[in-house]
Design a protein around this motif. Structure first.
Motif, PDB file in Angstrom:
ATOM      1  N   UNK A  14      -4.032  14.445   0.798  1.00 25.10           N
ATOM      2  CA  UNK A  14      -2.807  14.958   1.236  1.00 25.10           C
ATOM      3  C   UNK A  14      -1.663  15.100   0.300  1.00 25.10           C
ATOM      4  N   UNK A  15      -0.561  15.898   0.418  1.00 19.48           N
ATOM      5  CA  UNK A  15       0.506  16.103  -0.553  1.00 19.48           C
ATOM      6  C   UNK A  15       1.108  14.874  -1.045  1.00 19.48           C
ATOM      7  N   UNK A  16       1.142  14.019  -0.161  1.00 21.79           N
ATOM      8  CA  UNK A  16       1.929  12.796  -0.625  1.00 21.79           C
ATOM      9  C   UNK A  16       1.160  11.780  -1.624  1.00 21.79           C
ATOM     10  N   UNK A  17      -0.147  11.786  -1.136  1.00 18.38           N
ATOM     11  CA  UNK A  17      -1.099  10.845  -1.959  1.00 18.38           C
ATOM     12  C   UNK A  17      -1.347  11.757  -3.347  1.00 18.38           C
ATOM     13  N   UNK A  18      -1.384  13.021  -3.270  1.00 19.03           N
ATOM     14  CA  UNK A  18      -1.318  13.867  -4.643  1.00 19.03           C
ATOM     15  C   UNK A  18      -0.213  13.406  -5.552  1.00 19.03           C
ATOM     16  N   UNK A  19       0.881  13.267  -5.293  1.00 21.46           N
ATOM     17  CA  UNK A  19       2.159  13.023  -5.534  1.00 21.46           C
ATOM     18  C   UNK A  19       2.177  11.531  -6.345  1.00 21.46           C
ATOM     19  N   UNK A  20       1.680  10.745  -5.546  1.00 26.35           N
ATOM     20  CA  UNK A  20       1.649   9.217  -5.849  1.00 26.35           C
ATOM     21  C   UNK A  20       0.602   9.218  -7.067  1.00 26.35           C
ATOM     22  N   UNK A  21      -0.706   9.963  -7.221  1.00 26.03           N
ATOM     23  CA  UNK A  21      -1.361   9.868  -8.142  1.00 26.03           C
ATOM     24  C   UNK A  21      -0.806  10.579  -9.454  1.00 26.03           C
ATOM     25  N   UNK A  22       0.031  11.557  -9.054  1.00 25.71           N
ATOM     26  CA  UNK A  22       0.607  12.451 -10.340  1.00 25.71           C
ATOM     27  C   UNK A  22       1.536  11.183 -11.123  1.00 25.71           C
ATOM     28  N   UNK A  23       2.436  10.463 -10.198  1.00 26.73           N
ATOM     29  CA  UNK A  23       3.316   9.661 -10.884  1.00 26.73           C
ATOM     30  C   UNK A  23       2.780   8.233 -11.402  1.00 26.73           C
ATOM     31  N   UNK A  24       1.444   7.986 -11.288  1.00 31.00           N
ATOM     32  CA  UNK A  24       0.765   7.000 -11.992  1.00 31.00           C
ATOM     33  C   UNK A  24       0.032   7.469 -13.280  1.00 31.00           C
TER      34      UNK A  24
END
Length: 153
Positions: A14-24
């Motif tokens: 989902x979008x929240x998981x995608x942003x978490x990975x992008x931030x990492x």
């Protein structure tokens, strides 16, 4: 997160998981359209809110971005045990960074891989963000054979 169709073990993020990975992460591949030709460039990026920020020099990448065509940034990674991989693609529109309306991320001056002055700060605002995660199969299943015989071609 949901499973993909047809019994695949790929999980759709989902979008929240995608942003978490992008931030990492901080390294990705930027895809732009240069005339009618797609071009792909490695970039170091930062996340600011729900935008992606990177520096670039004048050239093909900057010209293509400023033409107003859609761009995409793909970022991939794996977990610390190398048993699971993920991939996120953010598609959207790029524009020059505007100091009066945007907050510069703390790490926006990340050292680029390629030498030279990268004095243009660009913001990619995703209109679509997708991601996948899946377990890695045994390495013997994805390394090429040692013998490049006709069976391999």
């Amino acid at each position: 997160m949901t499973d993909s169709p047809a019994g695949s073990q790929t999980e759709i993020l989902d979008a929240d998981e995608c942003w978490r990975y992008l931030r990492s992460s901080y390294i990705g591949r930027l895809a732009v359209i240069n005339g009618d030709v797609p071009e792909i460039f490695p970039v170091n990026f930062s996340v600011a809110g729900e935008t992606l920020v990177f520096r670039t020099a004048p050239g093909t990448k900057l010209r293509a971005l400023l033409q107003g065509t859609v761009a995409a940034l793909e970022v991939d990674g794996l977990n610390p045990y190398a048993t699971e991989v993920w991939s996120v693609v953010a598609k959207g529109w790029a524009q020059p960074f505007e100091e009066t309306t945007m907050r510069l991320p703390d790490d926006a001056d990340r050292e680029p891989w390629e030498p030279g002055i990268k004095d243009h700060l660009v913001v990619l605002t995703p209109t679509d963000i997708t991601g996948r995660r899946f377990a890695i199969r045994s390495r013997t299943r994805w390394w090429p054979p040692l013998d490049f015989s006709a069976d391999w071609l």
